[in-house]
Design an enzyme around this catalytic site. Structure first.
Site, PDB file in Angstrom:
ATOM      1  N   GLU A  57       7.296  27.199  -9.218  1.00 10.73           N
ATOM      2  CA  GLU A  57       7.523  26.958  -7.793  1.00 10.73           C
ATOM      3  C   GLU A  57       8.571  25.867  -7.570  1.00 10.73           C
ATOM      4  O   GLU A  57       9.372  25.955  -6.637  1.00 10.73           O
ATOM      5  CB  GLU A  57       6.202  26.601  -7.112  1.00 10.73           C
ATOM      6  CG  GLU A  57       5.265  27.795  -7.051  1.00 10.73           C
ATOM      7  CD  GLU A  57       3.813  27.424  -6.872  1.00 10.73           C
ATOM      8  OE1 GLU A  57       3.496  26.218  -6.782  1.00 10.73           O
ATOM      9  OE2 GLU A  57       2.986  28.346  -6.827  1.00 10.73           O
TER      10      GLU A  57
ATOM     11  N   ASP B  72     -11.551  30.548  -7.362  1.00 11.66           N
ATOM     12  CA  ASP B  72     -11.038  31.766  -6.729  1.00 11.66           C
ATOM     13  C   ASP B  72     -10.547  31.491  -5.306  1.00 11.66           C
ATOM     14  O   ASP B  72      -9.534  32.047  -4.867  1.00 11.66           O
ATOM     15  CB  ASP B  72     -12.111  32.858  -6.701  1.00 11.66           C
ATOM     16  CG  ASP B  72     -12.412  33.417  -8.068  1.00 11.66           C
ATOM     17  OD1 ASP B  72     -11.633  33.160  -9.015  1.00 11.66           O
ATOM     18  OD2 ASP B  72     -13.443  34.114  -8.206  1.00 11.66           O
TER      19      ASP B  72
ATOM     20  N   LEU C 283      21.139  29.800   4.903  1.00 10.67           N
ATOM     21  CA  LEU C 283      20.892  31.056   5.609  1.00 10.67           C
ATOM     22  C   LEU C 283      20.353  30.867   7.021  1.00 10.67           C
ATOM     23  O   LEU C 283      20.591  31.707   7.886  1.00 10.67           O
ATOM     24  CB  LEU C 283      19.907  31.925   4.826  1.00 10.67           C
ATOM     25  CG  LEU C 283      20.421  32.601   3.569  1.00 10.67           C
ATOM     26  CD1 LEU C 283      19.288  33.300   2.839  1.00 10.67           C
ATOM     27  CD2 LEU C 283      21.524  33.586   3.902  1.00 10.67           C
TER      28      LEU C 283
ATOM     29  N   GLU D 155       1.004  22.430 -15.221  1.00  5.04           N
ATOM     30  CA  GLU D 155       0.787  23.710 -14.529  1.00  5.04           C
ATOM     31  C   GLU D 155       2.055  24.557 -14.510  1.00  5.04           C
ATOM     32  O   GLU D 155       3.033  24.210 -13.844  1.00  5.04           O
ATOM     33  CB  GLU D 155       0.321  23.460 -13.089  1.00  5.04           C
ATOM     34  CG  GLU D 155      -1.018  22.786 -12.976  1.00  5.04           C
ATOM     35  CD  GLU D 155      -2.140  23.658 -13.494  1.00  5.04           C
ATOM     36  OE1 GLU D 155      -2.121  24.884 -13.250  1.00  5.04           O
ATOM     37  OE2 GLU D 155      -3.050  23.104 -14.140  1.00  5.04           O
TER      38      GLU D 155
ATOM     39  N   ALA E 213       2.534  27.442 -13.094  1.00  5.35           N
ATOM     40  CA  ALA E 213       2.812  27.991 -11.763  1.00  5.35           C
ATOM     41  C   ALA E 213       3.565  26.973 -10.910  1.00  5.35           C
ATOM     42  O   ALA E 213       4.504  27.333 -10.189  1.00  5.35           O
ATOM     43  CB  ALA E 213       1.508  28.393 -11.071  1.00  5.35           C
TER      44      ALA E 213
ATOM     45  N   ARG F  41       0.834  -1.206   0.000  1.00  8.36           N
ATOM     46  CA  ARG F  41       0.000   0.000   0.000  1.00  8.36           C
ATOM     47  C   ARG F  41       0.864   1.251   0.000  1.00  8.36           C
ATOM     48  O   ARG F  41       0.626   2.197  -0.736  1.00  8.36           O
ATOM     49  CB  ARG F  41      -0.932   0.005   1.212  1.00  8.36           C
ATOM     50  CG  ARG F  41      -1.934   1.174   1.175  1.00  8.36           C
ATOM     51  CD  ARG F  41      -2.554   1.433   2.530  1.00  8.36           C
ATOM     52  NE  ARG F  41      -1.589   1.817   3.537  1.00  8.36           N
ATOM     53  CZ  ARG F  41      -1.017   3.031   3.632  1.00  8.36           C
ATOM     54  NH1 ARG F  41      -1.318   3.969   2.761  1.00  8.36           N
ATOM     55  NH2 ARG F  41      -0.146   3.297   4.572  1.00  8.36           N
TER      56      ARG F  41
ATOM     57  N   GLU G 151      -0.445  24.862  -3.848  1.00 12.33           N
ATOM     58  CA  GLU G 151      -0.603  24.871  -5.312  1.00 12.33           C
ATOM     59  C   GLU G 151      -1.144  23.533  -5.811  1.00 12.33           C
ATOM     60  O   GLU G 151      -2.003  23.491  -6.698  1.00 12.33           O
ATOM     61  CB  GLU G 151       0.731  25.182  -5.988  1.00 12.33           C
ATOM     62  CG  GLU G 151       0.637  25.333  -7.487  1.00 12.33           C
ATOM     63  CD  GLU G 151      -0.141  26.562  -7.903  1.00 12.33           C
ATOM     64  OE1 GLU G 151      -1.088  26.417  -8.716  1.00 12.33           O
ATOM     65  OE2 GLU G 151       0.186  27.663  -7.435  1.00 12.33           O
TER      66      GLU G 151
ATOM     67  N   ALA H 229       0.978   4.024  -2.933  1.00 10.15           N
ATOM     68  CA  ALA H 229       0.692   5.419  -2.583  1.00 10.15           C
ATOM     69  C   ALA H 229       1.831   6.328  -3.025  1.00 10.15           C
ATOM     70  O   ALA H 229       1.603   7.431  -3.530  1.00 10.15           O
ATOM     71  CB  ALA H 229       0.454   5.547  -1.077  1.00 10.15           C
TER      72      ALA H 229
END
Length: 140
Positions: free
Chosen positions: A40, A101, A54, A34, A36, A15, A75, A19
């Site tokens: 990313e 939206d 950093l 996509e 976008a 499983r 996203e 997955a």
């Protein structure tokens, strides 16, 4: 409650393996479909190593890198909402637009969270550099 599919369901390591394959297929499909998400992913390729360099503490590194991963997670969820809405109907409907939206708004808030996280983490470094430079110029 009726199961989503008939037949025996995999268990244990099988499983988990299936997955993982499904998750990788989802990531690959989102990357190819996509723009976008592609942006990313490439931003994450730069920002996550930068976060590890950093960050001054483990928590700061986790917050910096995690904020980038969070944008990608949101996203993916937004894309999932858009796919389901488009699967139901390509016909314009105010609820379909509302759902899309809302997903887009979630991405915007995730991006805002990432910007704030990075700004707060980097502001301390910038203040330290300014203090060091003003101290050096005063000594000269």
């Amino acid at each position: 409650m009726t199961p989503l599919r008939d037949g025996p369901r995999p268990a244990g390591a099988a499983r988990l393996w299936l997955a993982t394959l499904n998750s990788l297929r989802g990531l690959r499909h989102c990357y190819h479909s996509e723009a976008a998400f592609r942006q990313e992913v490439w931003a994450a390729c730069v920002l996550i190593p930068l976060a590890l360099w950093l960050g001054r503490t483990g928590v700061e590194r986790a917050l910096l890198a995690g904020s980038i991963l969070f944008v990608m997670i949101v996203e993916l969820l937004n894309t999932g909402i858009e796919v389901v809405v488009d699967r139901i109907s390509h016909e314009r409907h105010h609820l379909s637009g509302f759902a899309k939206d809302l997903g887009s708004s979630a991405v915007l808030l995730a991006l805002l969270l990432a910007v704030i996280t990075w700004a707060l983490a980097l502001s301390h470094r910038i203040r330290r550099i300014r203090f060091h430079n003003s101290k050096c110029s005063a000594a000269a």
